[in-house]
Design an enzyme around this catalytic site. Structure first.
Site, mmCIF file in Angstrom:
data_model
loop_
_atom_site.group_PDB
_atom_site.id
_atom_site.type_symbol
_atom_site.label_atom_id
_atom_site.label_comp_id
_atom_site.label_asym_id
_atom_site.label_seq_id
_atom_site.Cartn_x
_atom_site.Cartn_y
_atom_site.Cartn_z
ATOM 1 N N ASP A 135 -41.024 34.476 65.734
ATOM 2 C CA ASP A 135 -42.171 33.556 66.241
ATOM 3 C C ASP A 135 -41.640 33.018 67.560
ATOM 4 O OD1 ASP A 135 -44.659 32.164 66.144
ATOM 5 O OD2 ASP A 135 -44.723 32.369 64.336
ATOM 6 N N HIS A 211 -47.264 36.025 68.498
ATOM 7 C CA HIS A 211 -46.302 35.086 67.895
ATOM 8 C C HIS A 211 -44.882 35.436 68.518
ATOM 9 C CE1 HIS A 211 -48.587 32.372 65.696
ATOM 10 N NE2 HIS A 211 -49.353 33.102 65.282
ATOM 11 N N GLU A 273 -53.500 36.083 64.439
ATOM 12 C CA GLU A 273 -53.822 35.079 65.207
ATOM 13 C C GLU A 273 -53.378 35.757 66.676
ATOM 14 O OE1 GLU A 273 -53.231 30.831 63.636
ATOM 15 O OE2 GLU A 273 -51.473 31.802 63.857
HETATM 16 C C1 ACM Z 1 -50.975 32.212 59.462
HETATM 17 O O1 ACM Z 1 -51.087 30.842 59.010
HETATM 18 N N1 ACM Z 1 -51.209 32.265 60.909
HETATM 19 C C2 ACM Z 1 -50.619 33.290 58.933
#
Ligand code: ACM
Length: 438
Positions: A135, A211, A273
């Site tokens: 991440d 991420h 996201e």
């Molecule tokens: C997440 O909480 N973005 C999977």
């Protein structure tokens, strides 16, 4: 057995769940129900034979025998000398995926901490540990072909208390004091084996195409044009999915994962996201679909977060985290693991007590809320998982505080245990907790 001792024994068995999670059947006589033919099912019986307790275990597979042993240890620890003259326990899982997820990117947890967690999971008959290895805040697995991922991107500037500060998350090694760490490939093999002995599968995640700041700081040529290297906070930390070098890079990373993990082991490729204005739903779909196909062709079942599924990716198992999307995602007909952020985000605060550690500014998820979770009755649901994101989880103590007893409450739902009063669950949990600890 005298009436008095029979009553006492009945009380003992019925008032105490005796094992955590509570078994579907606990009694003084055997049940007439046959043991279902599902992986992990077991029955366990004990009869006093003179001074000796004689135990008998029945299962269809090794996991079942292992779980019978866990239950036996809990019963012995809970009752000691006061075990009734005979006892029968029978149980089987409701779901084949009973997981915990740990974000080791925002804060790193070493091998010993992960082993301790695996021990506690095994006692609760949980069987998947999903490690969020990558991440923005750090890359945590050695990839031999791309050494900068761990030489540089596994480290960052040390902050007071190591707490999380998105605005000061400076990656790299150019600071007087560093925070971070990573698993070597040997470390990961050791963890896989340790988990296997406890009938737990470790599920690695390489989160893509978003991420990704840690890797982008190490290998900037992979970055989306909107990403500015070295500019914390790292916004728009997406891979440039249109760039052919990106597909080569991620396939090489997955190839090394496939050398470390045994064939058949699920591999999670993220998919959450990503800003649809910068990487369109169609671009994300095409990119992730190629990776899903790549893993399927090689015998490693792929997993994505639910955004990938709603963007049209097919052929994977879905982790459903956006609780408002439950109906939409289940309607897609893909195998689905439930980790809705309404109930199974174990990093969220669990009490309003002043001693509650700092958490994400997020809704309260009490143990009782987890315990009372009512899963949608849908054949596509294959499991449940509790997620521990580690923005504010910066010590092993905080990790365990956040995980338990909520993971135990989820285990009851994942084993299909009969509903019982919450107090009864908590009594058993507290009584058996030392046994759960290493
Ligand atoms: C997440 O909480 N973005 C999977």
């Amino acid at each position: 057995m005298k009436l008095f001792s029979l009553l006492a024994a009945l009380l003992l068995v019925s008032s105490a769940g005796a094992v955590v999670p509570k078994a579907q059947y606990t009694g003084l006589e055997p049940t007439n129900e046959p043991l279902p033919r599902v992986p992990g099912a077991f029955s366990l019986s004990m009869n006093k034979d003179g001074d000796k307790d004689s135990w008998n275990m029945v299962a269809h597979d090794e996991a079942g025998l292992y779980y019978a042993l866990q239950a036996q240890q809990q019963l012995t620890a809970a009752y000691g000398e006061s075990l009734p003259a005979s006892l029968y326990v029978q149980d089987y899982p409701r779901y084949q995926w009973r997981g915990l997820h740990v974000d080791v990117s925002r804060h790193f947890f070493d091998k010993e901490t992960i082993k301790k967690l695996l021990d506690r999971m095994a006692a609760l008959r949980l069987n998947r540990l999903h490690l969020h290895l990558t991440d923005g805040p750090g890359w945590r697995l050695e990839v031999k072909r791309y050494p900068l991922l761990t030489q540089e991107a596994a480290w960052r500037k040390k902050l007071p208390k190591n707490d999380w500060n998105w605005h000061d998350n400076r990656l790299g090694t150019a600071y007087p004091e560093l925070y971070g760490g990573f698993y070597t490939q040997e470390d990961m093999r050791e963890l896989i084996e340790y988990a296997r002995q406890r009938h737990i599968t470790i599920v690695p995640e390489i989160d893509m195409p978003g991420h990704f700041a840690a890797a982008l700081e190490a290998y900037p040529h992979l970055a989306h044009p909107a990403y500015k290297t070295g500019n914390w906070p790292y916004s728009y930390d997406f891979l440039n999915v249109e760039e052919p070098a990106v597909m080569d890079f991620v396939c090489h990373v997955l190839d090394e994962l496939m050398e470390i993990f045994p064939k058949g082991n699920p591999i999670h490729i993220g998919g959450d996201e990503v800003d649809l204005h910068l990487v369109s739903a169609e671009q994300q779909r095409v990119f992730l679909q190629q990776l899903v196909d790549y893993l399927n062709e090689r015998g490693y079942p792929p997993i994505t977060w639910d955004e990938a599924a709603t963007n049209g990716v097919r052929g994977q198992t879905v982790m459903l985290w956006r609780s408002e999307k439950v109906d939409e995602v289940l309607a897609l007909g893909l195998p689905t693991i439930l980790c809705p952020n309404s109930h199974f985000y174990f990093d969220y605060p669990q009490s309003t007590s002043p001693s509650e550690p700092q958490s994400m500014p997020a809704p309260l998820i009490t143990v009782e809320k987890v315990f009372s979770y009512s899963a949608p009755k849908n054949a596509h649901v294959i499991g449940m998982q509790g997620n521990l994101w580690s923005e504010y989880i910066y010590t092993p103590e905080l990790l365990f505080h956040k995980a338990f007893p909520r993971a135990a409450a989820m285990a009851e739902r994942a084993w299909g245990s009969p509903l019982r009063p919450f107090d009864s669950f908590m009594r058993d949990y507290v009584r058996l907790r030392p046994q759960n600890q290493r």
